[in-house]
Design an enzyme around this catalytic site. Structure first.
Site, mmCIF file in Angstrom:
data_model
loop_
_atom_site.group_PDB
_atom_site.id
_atom_site.type_symbol
_atom_site.label_atom_id
_atom_site.label_comp_id
_atom_site.label_asym_id
_atom_site.label_seq_id
_atom_site.Cartn_x
_atom_site.Cartn_y
_atom_site.Cartn_z
ATOM 1 N N SER A 22 -2.925 10.621 -46.083
ATOM 2 C CA SER A 22 -2.268 11.583 -46.981
ATOM 3 C C SER A 22 -1.543 10.897 -48.136
ATOM 4 O O SER A 22 -0.814 9.917 -47.952
ATOM 5 C CB SER A 22 -1.264 12.430 -46.189
ATOM 6 N N LYS A 73 -4.085 24.190 -41.094
ATOM 7 C CA LYS A 73 -3.731 25.177 -42.127
ATOM 8 C C LYS A 73 -3.886 26.640 -41.686
ATOM 9 O O LYS A 73 -3.170 27.511 -42.178
ATOM 10 C CB LYS A 73 -4.569 24.946 -43.386
ATOM 11 N N ASP A 109 -2.399 25.859 -52.788
ATOM 12 C CA ASP A 109 -3.677 25.278 -53.231
ATOM 13 C C ASP A 109 -4.303 26.068 -54.384
ATOM 14 O O ASP A 109 -4.869 25.482 -55.307
ATOM 15 C CB ASP A 109 -4.683 25.225 -52.072
ATOM 16 N N ALA A 136 -18.233 27.001 -49.525
ATOM 17 C CA ALA A 136 -17.660 28.211 -48.917
ATOM 18 C C ALA A 136 -16.653 27.851 -47.821
ATOM 19 O O ALA A 136 -16.436 28.606 -46.880
ATOM 20 C CB ALA A 136 -18.773 29.092 -48.348
ATOM 21 N N ALA A 139 -11.409 25.223 -49.281
ATOM 22 C CA ALA A 139 -11.134 24.981 -50.704
ATOM 23 C C ALA A 139 -11.777 26.072 -51.564
ATOM 24 O O ALA A 139 -11.199 26.496 -52.567
ATOM 25 C CB ALA A 139 -11.661 23.603 -51.098
ATOM 26 N N TYR A 224 -11.313 14.173 -55.768
ATOM 27 C CA TYR A 224 -10.612 13.253 -56.667
ATOM 28 C C TYR A 224 -10.751 11.786 -56.269
ATOM 29 O O TYR A 224 -10.215 10.910 -56.937
ATOM 30 C CB TYR A 224 -9.124 13.633 -56.789
HETATM 31 P P1 ATR Z 1 -12.761 22.452 -46.987
HETATM 32 O O1 ATR Z 1 -11.770 23.199 -46.152
HETATM 33 O O2 ATR Z 1 -12.248 21.147 -47.543
HETATM 34 O O3 ATR Z 1 -13.373 23.288 -48.039
HETATM 35 P P2 ATR Z 1 -14.922 22.751 -45.098
HETATM 36 O O4 ATR Z 1 -14.374 24.033 -44.651
HETATM 37 O O5 ATR Z 1 -15.388 21.765 -44.080
HETATM 38 O O6 ATR Z 1 -13.884 21.935 -45.966
HETATM 39 O O7 ATR Z 1 -16.104 23.030 -46.145
HETATM 40 C C1 ATR Z 1 -16.918 22.007 -46.620
HETATM 41 C C2 ATR Z 1 -17.874 22.581 -47.658
HETATM 42 O O8 ATR Z 1 -18.747 21.518 -48.083
HETATM 43 C C3 ATR Z 1 -18.786 23.689 -47.115
HETATM 44 O O9 ATR Z 1 -19.110 24.561 -48.159
HETATM 45 C C4 ATR Z 1 -20.011 22.877 -46.683
HETATM 46 O O10 ATR Z 1 -21.204 23.615 -46.630
HETATM 47 P P3 ATR Z 1 -21.662 24.340 -45.242
HETATM 48 O O11 ATR Z 1 -20.831 25.583 -45.135
HETATM 49 O O12 ATR Z 1 -23.101 24.580 -45.404
HETATM 50 O O13 ATR Z 1 -21.336 23.342 -44.142
HETATM 51 C C5 ATR Z 1 -20.091 21.878 -47.808
HETATM 52 N N1 ATR Z 1 -20.867 20.710 -47.419
HETATM 53 C C6 ATR Z 1 -20.471 19.680 -46.656
HETATM 54 N N2 ATR Z 1 -21.485 18.786 -46.493
HETATM 55 C C7 ATR Z 1 -22.552 19.289 -47.187
HETATM 56 C C8 ATR Z 1 -23.901 18.829 -47.425
HETATM 57 N N3 ATR Z 1 -24.349 17.688 -46.920
HETATM 58 N N4 ATR Z 1 -24.705 19.612 -48.189
HETATM 59 C C9 ATR Z 1 -24.259 20.786 -48.702
HETATM 60 N N5 ATR Z 1 -23.003 21.256 -48.520
HETATM 61 C C10 ATR Z 1 -22.155 20.525 -47.771
#
Ligand code: ATR
Length: 278
Positions: A22, A73, A109, A136, A139, A224
């Site tokens: 962090s 969260k 956020d 989705a 974030a 970032y």
């Molecule tokens: P956060 O809370 O940081 O947004 P998360 O809930 O784990 O993290 O979401 C990660 C996002 O990155 C999701 O949209 C995920 O897509 P999936 O819903 O299909 O898992 C996307 N993501 C992570 N790795 C990916 C990959 N290799 N290709 C496409 N999308 C990916």
């Protein structure tokens, strides 16, 4: 009711699991020094099974506020006596304030996402055009909330797992674009945002072709580390305006700082450099 201990120095901190990565202690210490605030900010690694017990004991020790990060969260909402509108809509809390024995939860956020965009470009020009959100996850929800609350009415979302995108349509209004078609027919889009974790250090890059993107489009990556992701590099090669993600981290922290200490802290170059240092 939580009994607060009497202590002269204000205490704040961040909880998560893991937490060593962090950047929040660096950010908040910088502002405490800069604004002459007599307070401490400490990081606490708390496993999910200890969440409620450990957070309550921090507040009993006199903590005024906490930042909450992955994976707590959503779960932390159960411990809050009240949560703000953003936290309600997004379904996640990243800031806690303990006041008069009551715990209030906030989500900063979405504010961070929007303030960072506003700091780097003129958003008024973007509102009447389409916006594409990639991802989705949590974030993406903050981004959807920020945009829909601030006049961006024409939202489209694309996610590898379509079901996750469809589930978000219960709470937010947007069209869905198939992941395989995410970079096609984008002439009408003014803003394209990556909220996925793709492009983060040690992760695969986000594969995106900018050939169909309008010359006036703004490309925003909330990743970032690295600051200029492969996605942003490719946008720059097409002479598109880019928005980097570090400001989202700093602005969300700034609102937490204000909630606890009543001071709007400065976001300056020196802080950005400090946070970006490996
Ligand atoms: P956060 O809370 O940081 O947004 P998360 O809930 O784990 O993290 O979401 C990660 C996002 O990155 C999701 O949209 C995920 O897509 P999936 O819903 O299909 O898992 C996307 N993501 C992570 N790795 C990916 C990959 N290799 N290709 C496409 N999308 C990916």
């Amino acid at each position: 009711m939580i009994q607060e201990a009497k202590t002269p120095v204000k205490k704040a901190g961040v909880i998560g699991h893991p937490i060593a990565q962090s950047k929040s202690p660096i950010i908040h210490h910088y502002w405490m020094d800069k604004h002459g605030i007599d307070a401490s900010y400490t990081a606490h690694d708390i496993a999910s099974e200890n969440l409620e017990k450990d957070v309550r004991s921090l507040f009993q020790e006199g903590y005024l506020g906490l930042n909450v990060t992955v994976p707590h969260k959503e779960k932390i909402i159960d411990l809050c006596d009240d949560i703000d509108g953003a936290a309600k809509a997004i379904g996640a809390v990243n800031t806690l304030l303990c006041q008069d024995g009551k715990v209030k939860g906030f989500n900063t956020d979405a504010y961070g996402f929007l303030k960072n965009l506003e700091a780097q470009c003129n958003t008024e020009n973007l509102k009447d055009k389409k916006t594409l959100i990639l991802g989705a996850g949590g974030a993406a929800k903050a981004c959807l909330y920020a945009l829909s609350q601030n006049g961006f009415e024409n939202l489209t979302l694309s996610n590898r797992t379509k079901k996750r995108a469809e589930a978000l349509q219960n709470n937010f209004q947007f069209e869905i674009l198939d992941w395989e078609e995410k970079d096609q027919n984008l002439e009408d889009f003014g803003l394209i945002v990556n909220t996925t974790s793709l492009g983060m250090k040690a992760q695969a890059p986000l594969d995106f072709c900018f050939d169909d993107v309008s010359k006036s489009a703004v490309i925003y990556d909330i990743v970032y580390n690295p600051l200029i992701t492969d996605f942003l590099k490719r946008a720059q090669q097409k002479n598109l305006k880019i928005v980097t993600g570090i400001g989202m981290l700093l602005y969300q922290a700034a609102l937490s700082f204000d909630i606890w200490f009543g001071v709007k802290p400065d976001i300056d170059e020196a802080l950005q450099k400090k946070v970006l240092r490996p």
